[in-house]
Design a protein around this motif. Structure first.
Motif, short mmCIF file in Angstrom:
data_model
loop_
_atom_site.label_atom_id
_atom_site.label_comp_id
_atom_site.label_asym_id
_atom_site.label_seq_id
_atom_site.Cartn_x
_atom_site.Cartn_y
_atom_site.Cartn_z
N ARG A 106 -8.13 30.01 2.70
CA ARG A 106 -7.35 29.13 3.58
C ARG A 106 -8.13 28.80 4.86
N ILE A 107 -8.75 29.80 5.46
CA ILE A 107 -9.56 29.55 6.66
C ILE A 107 -10.65 28.53 6.35
N ALA A 108 -11.36 28.76 5.25
CA ALA A 108 -12.45 27.86 4.88
C ALA A 108 -11.94 26.44 4.65
N SER A 109 -10.76 26.32 4.05
CA SER A 109 -10.22 24.99 3.76
C SER A 109 -9.88 24.23 5.03
N MET A 110 -9.51 24.95 6.08
CA MET A 110 -9.15 24.31 7.34
C MET A 110 -10.37 23.77 8.08
N LEU A 111 -11.55 24.29 7.73
CA LEU A 111 -12.80 23.88 8.39
C LEU A 111 -13.70 23.05 7.49
N ALA A 112 -13.33 22.93 6.23
CA ALA A 112 -14.25 22.36 5.24
C ALA A 112 -14.69 20.95 5.58
N GLU A 114 -14.80 19.31 8.38
CA GLU A 114 -15.67 19.29 9.57
C GLU A 114 -17.09 19.69 9.19
N LEU A 115 -17.23 20.72 8.39
CA LEU A 115 -18.55 21.22 8.01
C LEU A 115 -19.21 20.32 6.97
N PHE A 116 -18.41 19.78 6.06
CA PHE A 116 -18.94 18.87 5.04
C PHE A 116 -19.47 17.60 5.68
#
Length: 217
Positions: A106-112, A114-116
């Protein structure tokens, strides 16, 4: 300070097809029984892995406590820092996937996105995504997933109380998300004893699906 497990775990005798930054769930550390099956399976499939523990879990491990995680918004900076640390350590041409088990995914999905968009990652992998708390389907955690643009793989148990296969079919989710459905699996990918499936096989199947996902990016 968040901690990256070093050295990075690498496949033997081959260049990795991708590198996976793997983060734990709310209550289990980075050496959980789930990860102790998953990581060797990923290595056999040609995926390098760096396990990552959030600071509260490091403190729990060191002090023998079971303190719950802080609010998820407070964990986002730690995750961003871990991505930057790992990006400095690996080949800039290497595909980097981010994700993890339950809360970690879930944490990764919230930032994905932006990072992608910044070119730092190639994809997102969520293992048992917590679409809602068990028995509380009104408390959805999917708003940001409707417009996700990052290529994503969600490996989900068909019986997961955080979001079953039947429930997920009705959710509004981005077409960037693909699913690997885990045979008779619950949130921990554990099947019922008479199902004919095993947890080990289910976790290894998710690893194979992740490897195929990485190769296709």
């Amino acid at each position: 300070m968040a901690m990256l497990a070093l050295p990075t775990e690498m496949p033997e005798n081959e260049a990795p097809r991708a590198h996976f930054l793997l983060t734990h769930g709310a209550s289990q550390p980075m050496n959980s029984s789930f990860f102790e099956i998953l990581v060797p399976a990923l290595l056999r499939c040609g995926v390098a892995v760096s396990r990552f523990e959030l600071a509260y879990m490091v403190d729990n491990r060191e002090n023998g406590k079971r303190r719950p995680p802080p609010r998820i918004e407070k964990l986002l900076p730690e995750f961003l820092s871990a991505v930057d640390q790992l990006r400095e350590q690996i080949d800039p041409r290497q595909k980097l996937l981010i994700g993890g088990k339950s809360m970690g995914g879930r944490i990764a999905s919230m930032l994905a996105d932006e990072l992608f968009d910044a070119g730092k990652i190639s994809g997102l992998v969520c293992l048992g995504y917590p679409f809602h708390p068990p028995k509380k389907p009104e408390n959805m955690r999917t708003a940001h997933l409707a417009d996700l643009t990052t290529p994503a793989l969600f490996a989900q148990g068909v019986r997961d109380p955080f979001g079953t296969q039947d429930e997920v079919a009705d959710f509004k989710l981005s077409p960037a998300i693909s699913f690997h459905w885990v045979n008779d699996g619950d949130h921990d990918f554990r099947p019922r004893s008479k199902s004919g499936f095993t947890r080990k096989d289910n976790i290894e199947g998710a690893a194979a699906a992740l490897s195929d996902f990485a190769a296709a990016l």
